[in-house]
Design a protein around this motif. Structure first.
Motif, PDB file in Angstrom:
ATOM      1  N   ILE A   4       0.849  -1.185   0.000  1.00 44.37           N
ATOM      2  CA  ILE A   4       0.000   0.000   0.000  1.00 44.37           C
ATOM      3  C   ILE A   4       0.884   1.233   0.000  1.00 44.37           C
ATOM      4  CG2 ILE A   4      -1.654   1.316   1.376  1.00 44.37           C
ATOM      5  CD1 ILE A   4      -2.833  -1.189   2.320  1.00 44.37           C
ATOM      6  N   SER A   5       0.519   2.209  -0.857  1.00 43.85           N
ATOM      7  CA  SER A   5       1.311   3.432  -0.907  1.00 43.85           C
ATOM      8  C   SER A   5       1.264   4.135   0.446  1.00 43.85           C
ATOM      9  CB  SER A   5       0.718   4.331  -1.977  1.00 43.85           C
ATOM     10  OG  SER A   5       1.206   5.617  -1.787  1.00 43.85           O
ATOM     11  N   GLN A   6       2.399   4.709   0.824  1.00 47.05           N
ATOM     12  CA  GLN A   6       2.472   5.401   2.109  1.00 47.05           C
ATOM     13  C   GLN A   6       2.053   6.866   1.986  1.00 47.05           C
ATOM     14  OE1 GLN A   6       3.192   3.833   5.098  1.00 47.05           O
ATOM     15  NE2 GLN A   6       2.871   2.131   3.690  1.00 47.05           N
ATOM     16  N   LEU A   7       1.756   7.285   0.712  1.00 48.41           N
ATOM     17  CA  LEU A   7       1.402   8.683   0.488  1.00 48.41           C
ATOM     18  C   LEU A   7       0.118   9.012   1.229  1.00 48.41           C
ATOM     19  CD1 LEU A   7       2.555  10.923  -1.374  1.00 48.41           C
ATOM     20  CD2 LEU A   7       0.702  10.382  -2.921  1.00 48.41           C
ATOM     21  N   PRO A   8       0.133  10.061   2.085  1.00 51.34           N
ATOM     22  CA  PRO A   8      -1.082  10.342   2.843  1.00 51.34           C
ATOM     23  C   PRO A   8      -2.228  10.724   1.906  1.00 51.34           C
ATOM     24  CG  PRO A   8       0.784  11.617   3.641  1.00 51.34           C
ATOM     25  CD  PRO A   8       1.211  10.990   2.371  1.00 51.34           C
ATOM     26  N   MET A   9      -3.303   9.980   1.963  1.00 57.85           N
ATOM     27  CA  MET A   9      -4.410  10.143   1.040  1.00 57.85           C
ATOM     28  C   MET A   9      -5.064  11.521   1.168  1.00 57.85           C
ATOM     29  SD  MET A   9      -5.712   8.708  -1.412  1.00 57.85           S
ATOM     30  CE  MET A   9      -5.532   6.991  -1.610  1.00 57.85           C
ATOM     31  N   ARG A  10      -5.260  11.971   2.413  1.00 55.37           N
ATOM     32  CA  ARG A  10      -5.966  13.256   2.608  1.00 55.37           C
ATOM     33  C   ARG A  10      -5.161  14.412   2.027  1.00 55.37           C
ATOM     34  NH1 ARG A  10      -8.684  12.743   8.515  1.00 55.37           N
ATOM     35  NH2 ARG A  10     -10.024  11.033   7.919  1.00 55.37           N
ATOM     36  N   GLU A  49       6.023   6.863  -5.821  1.00 58.01           N
ATOM     37  CA  GLU A  49       5.244   5.846  -5.099  1.00 58.01           C
ATOM     38  C   GLU A  49       5.136   4.559  -5.909  1.00 58.01           C
ATOM     39  OE1 GLU A  49       3.737   6.052  -1.989  1.00 58.01           O
ATOM     40  OE2 GLU A  49       5.032   7.796  -1.812  1.00 58.01           O
ATOM     41  N   ASP A  50       4.879   3.465  -5.202  1.00 50.96           N
ATOM     42  CA  ASP A  50       4.788   2.167  -5.879  1.00 50.96           C
ATOM     43  C   ASP A  50       3.327   1.882  -6.268  1.00 50.96           C
ATOM     44  OD1 ASP A  50       5.128  -0.335  -6.818  1.00 50.96           O
ATOM     45  OD2 ASP A  50       5.443  -1.286  -4.875  1.00 50.96           O
ATOM     46  N   PHE A  51       2.919   2.472  -7.405  1.00 48.96           N
ATOM     47  CA  PHE A  51       1.551   2.232  -7.869  1.00 48.96           C
ATOM     48  C   PHE A  51       1.518   1.259  -9.049  1.00 48.96           C
ATOM     49  CE2 PHE A  51       0.751   6.476  -5.908  1.00 48.96           C
ATOM     50  CZ  PHE A  51      -0.215   6.066  -5.013  1.00 48.96           C
ATOM     51  N   GLY A  52       2.655   0.717  -9.415  1.00 51.65           N
ATOM     52  CA  GLY A  52       2.709  -0.228 -10.528  1.00 51.65           C
ATOM     53  C   GLY A  52       3.184   0.454 -11.807  1.00 51.65           C
ATOM     54  N   GLU A  53       3.579  -0.405 -12.767  1.00 50.56           N
ATOM     55  CA  GLU A  53       4.187   0.096 -14.011  1.00 50.56           C
ATOM     56  C   GLU A  53       3.206   0.909 -14.849  1.00 50.56           C
ATOM     57  OE1 GLU A  53       7.418   0.049 -15.070  1.00 50.56           O
ATOM     58  OE2 GLU A  53       7.658  -0.573 -12.986  1.00 50.56           O
ATOM     59  N   GLU A  54       1.939   0.407 -14.938  1.00 54.34           N
ATOM     60  CA  GLU A  54       0.955   1.073 -15.792  1.00 54.34           C
ATOM     61  C   GLU A  54       0.705   2.499 -15.285  1.00 54.34           C
ATOM     62  OE1 GLU A  54      -2.906  -0.754 -15.946  1.00 54.34           O
ATOM     63  OE2 GLU A  54      -3.630   0.978 -17.123  1.00 54.34           O
ATOM     64  N   MET A  55       0.543   2.604 -13.981  1.00 55.24           N
ATOM     65  CA  MET A  55       0.279   3.921 -13.384  1.00 55.24           C
ATOM     66  C   MET A  55       1.465   4.858 -13.610  1.00 55.24           C
ATOM     67  SD  MET A  55      -1.819   5.739 -11.803  1.00 55.24           S
ATOM     68  CE  MET A  55      -2.986   4.594 -11.147  1.00 55.24           C
ATOM     69  N   LYS A  56       2.684   4.292 -13.564  1.00 56.19           N
ATOM     70  CA  LYS A  56       3.888   5.108 -13.770  1.00 56.19           C
ATOM     71  C   LYS A  56       3.848   5.753 -15.163  1.00 56.19           C
ATOM     72  CE  LYS A  56       7.632   4.482 -11.174  1.00 56.19           C
ATOM     73  NZ  LYS A  56       8.450   3.620 -10.430  1.00 56.19           N
ATOM     74  N   LEU A  57       3.396   4.968 -16.165  1.00 59.90           N
ATOM     75  CA  LEU A  57       3.323   5.486 -17.541  1.00 59.90           C
ATOM     76  C   LEU A  57       2.325   6.644 -17.636  1.00 59.90           C
ATOM     77  CD1 LEU A  57       3.411   2.293 -19.806  1.00 59.90           C
ATOM     78  CD2 LEU A  57       5.068   4.150 -19.678  1.00 59.90           C
ATOM     79  N   TRP A  58       1.144   6.437 -16.998  1.00 62.96           N
ATOM     80  CA  TRP A  58       0.123   7.512 -17.019  1.00 62.96           C
ATOM     81  C   TRP A  58       0.642   8.772 -16.326  1.00 62.96           C
ATOM     82  CZ3 TRP A  58      -3.643   7.552 -20.282  1.00 62.96           C
ATOM     83  CH2 TRP A  58      -4.237   6.364 -20.699  1.00 62.96           C
ATOM     84  N   ILE A 107      -8.030   8.949  -9.915  1.00 59.97           N
ATOM     85  CA  ILE A 107      -9.196   8.046  -9.809  1.00 59.97           C
ATOM     86  C   ILE A 107      -8.727   6.597  -9.885  1.00 59.97           C
ATOM     87  CG2 ILE A 107     -11.296   7.279 -11.031  1.00 59.97           C
ATOM     88  CD1 ILE A 107     -11.631  10.316 -11.744  1.00 59.97           C
ATOM     89  N   LYS A 108      -7.777   6.343 -10.787  1.00 60.20           N
ATOM     90  CA  LYS A 108      -7.221   4.987 -10.925  1.00 60.20           C
ATOM     91  C   LYS A 108      -6.558   4.524  -9.618  1.00 60.20           C
ATOM     92  CE  LYS A 108      -4.962   2.835 -14.753  1.00 60.20           C
ATOM     93  NZ  LYS A 108      -5.877   1.749 -14.999  1.00 60.20           N
ATOM     94  N   MET A 109      -5.849   5.463  -8.972  1.00 56.85           N
ATOM     95  CA  MET A 109      -5.174   5.134  -7.699  1.00 56.85           C
ATOM     96  C   MET A 109      -6.184   4.764  -6.627  1.00 56.85           C
ATOM     97  SD  MET A 109      -2.398   8.057  -7.238  1.00 56.85           S
ATOM     98  CE  MET A 109      -1.419   8.494  -8.616  1.00 56.85           C
ATOM     99  N   LEU A 110      -7.266   5.544  -6.574  1.00 63.87           N
ATOM    100  CA  LEU A 110      -8.299   5.258  -5.571  1.00 63.87           C
ATOM    101  C   LEU A 110      -8.895   3.872  -5.818  1.00 63.87           C
ATOM    102  CD1 LEU A 110     -10.218   8.645  -5.293  1.00 63.87           C
ATOM    103  CD2 LEU A 110      -8.731   7.628  -3.596  1.00 63.87           C
ATOM    104  N   HIS A 111      -9.089   3.580  -7.112  1.00 64.33           N
ATOM    105  CA  HIS A 111      -9.656   2.276  -7.472  1.00 64.33           C
ATOM    106  C   HIS A 111      -8.696   1.150  -7.067  1.00 64.33           C
ATOM    107  CE1 HIS A 111     -11.901  -0.685  -9.668  1.00 64.33           C
ATOM    108  NE2 HIS A 111     -10.785  -1.059 -10.275  1.00 64.33           N
ATOM    109  N   GLN A 112      -7.392   1.373  -7.370  1.00 67.04           N
ATOM    110  CA  GLN A 112      -6.352   0.378  -7.005  1.00 67.04           C
ATOM    111  C   GLN A 112      -6.358   0.139  -5.503  1.00 67.04           C
ATOM    112  OE1 GLN A 112      -2.419   1.516  -8.075  1.00 67.04           O
ATOM    113  NE2 GLN A 112      -2.527   0.641 -10.112  1.00 67.04           N
ATOM    114  N   ARG A 113      -6.458   1.236  -4.791  1.00 69.35           N
ATOM    115  CA  ARG A 113      -6.416   1.160  -3.332  1.00 69.35           C
ATOM    116  C   ARG A 113      -7.598   0.351  -2.799  1.00 69.35           C
ATOM    117  NH1 ARG A 113      -3.383   4.676  -0.053  1.00 69.35           N
ATOM    118  NH2 ARG A 113      -4.129   4.670   2.084  1.00 69.35           N
TER     119      ARG A 113
END
Ligand SMILES: Nc1nc2c(ncn2[C@@H]2O[C@H](COP(=O)(O)OP(=O)(O)OP(=O)(O)O)[C@@H](O)[C@H]2O)c(=O)[nH]1
Length: 295
Positions: A4-10, A49-58, A107-113
């Motif tokens: 899980i990403s450590q980036l504070p969501m709020r 952050e570690d959101f995966g390769e696809e997210m990195k491209l976006w 939005i994609k990050m929220l969905h991933q989370r």
């Protein structure tokens, strides 16, 4: 995505909302620069952050187009390039595409989370089920489904805490080894299951039944009324008549009382019931020998 990403969501929501508001609201030049730098830093921060390769491209795409918009905006400030047609057309467009892409990523990050949390909840539920199954296996006998020796000793601890008393019946099958030898191990197993079922069927209400060894069972009966046990023993012999006859086995039972004073040492209770059982076995053997000698 491994963790899980450590980036504070709020903080991220707050920063993104601010950027969105200021990106579309006309503002002073210096304010626009601050917002542009903030936006670029936020995208760069998300890239770390570690959101995966696809997210990195976006995110790279968002960073690229927003960066181009900012560069175009800065170039627009140079007097020689002021009102250049290319810069006029591109700066806002690139910045807005960048903001749009960032919203999309968000939005994609929220969905991933959410997916990750659902997966974690599923894993936790599976681990709990597995834990329950392991503890069930640790306390039960696979063959008969009865509680095992470990469960019996736990029960002694519980009864000692609750100051319980009653009678322990130690049951051993006589001649069981020859069932395995003559009919095979499978029939030996079936016989053990049959005896377990007959014990369940006949045991007094409130009793607990355990298989503590190959052909050894224990029944804990929470009462000290002696007549009640003799009735139960008669009933057990009667119920098992056909089984005993068809496999040429017998059942020996030894009784020992348990009470708060001796529950802390279960081995003593078991040894006492074991001695009573052997005494009964010897008496029965002598009885059957003298019965045979009269024939
Ligand atoms: N089929 C089967 N046999 C088992 C199992 N566990 C232990 N045994 C066998 O049960 C037998 C128990 O030995 P004993 O108690 O000496 O057998 P016994 O003929 O009843 O002896 P006595 O009690 O002195 O009459 C051994 O032969 C073990 O191999 C099991 O789960 N299934």
């Amino acid at each position: 995505m491994n963790n899980i990403s450590q980036l504070p969501m709020r903080l991220t929501i707050f920063a993104c909302t601010g950027i969105l508001l200021f990106a579309f609201v006309a503002s002073s030049e210096s304010f626009e620069i601050v917002i542009s730098i903030l936006t670029l830093s936020l995208i760069a921060m998300l890239l770390g952050e570690d959101f995966g390769e696809e997210m990195k491209l976006w995110l790279l795409l968002a960073l690229g187009s927003y960066g181009l918009g900012v560069i175009a905006d800065l170039l627009d400030e140079i007097p020689e390039l002021d009102n250049h047609w290319l810069l006029n057309k591109t700066d806002d467009a690139f910045m807005q595409i960048g903001v749009f892409l960032m919203c999309f990523c968000f939005i994609k990050m929220l969905h991933q989370r959410r997916t990750l949390i659902d997966d974690l909840n599923t894993q936790i539920a599976k681990a709990r089920t597995l834990g329950r199954e392991l503890s069930r296996q640790a306390l039960h006998d696979d063959l008969t489904g009865l509680q095992n020796r470990r469960a019996l000793f736990r029960q002694f601890d519980k009864m000692a805490i609750n100051l319980q008393h009653g009678i322990l019946a130690y049951i051993d099958l006589d001649n069981f080894k020859q069932v395995n030898d003559s009919y095979g191990h499978k029939h030996g197993d079936e016989l053990l299951v049959t005896i377990a079922r007959q014990l369940i069927r006949t045991a007094p209400k409130g009793s607990q039944i355990f298989r503590i060894g190959g052909d050894e069972f224990v029944v804990l009966m929470p009462s000290e009324d002696q007549s009640f046990y003799h009735e139960w023993i008669d009933k057990l012999y009667e119920t098992t008549t056909d089984t005993r006859a068809s496999f040429n086995i017998d059942i020996s039972i030894g009784l020992a009382p348990y009470y708060p004073g001796n529950l802390s040492d279960p081995d003593i209770i078991l040894a006492r019931a074991d001695r009573a059982m052997y005494k009964e076995k010897i008496t029965r053997n002598q009885q059957s020998r003298s019965d045979n000698s009269y024939k």
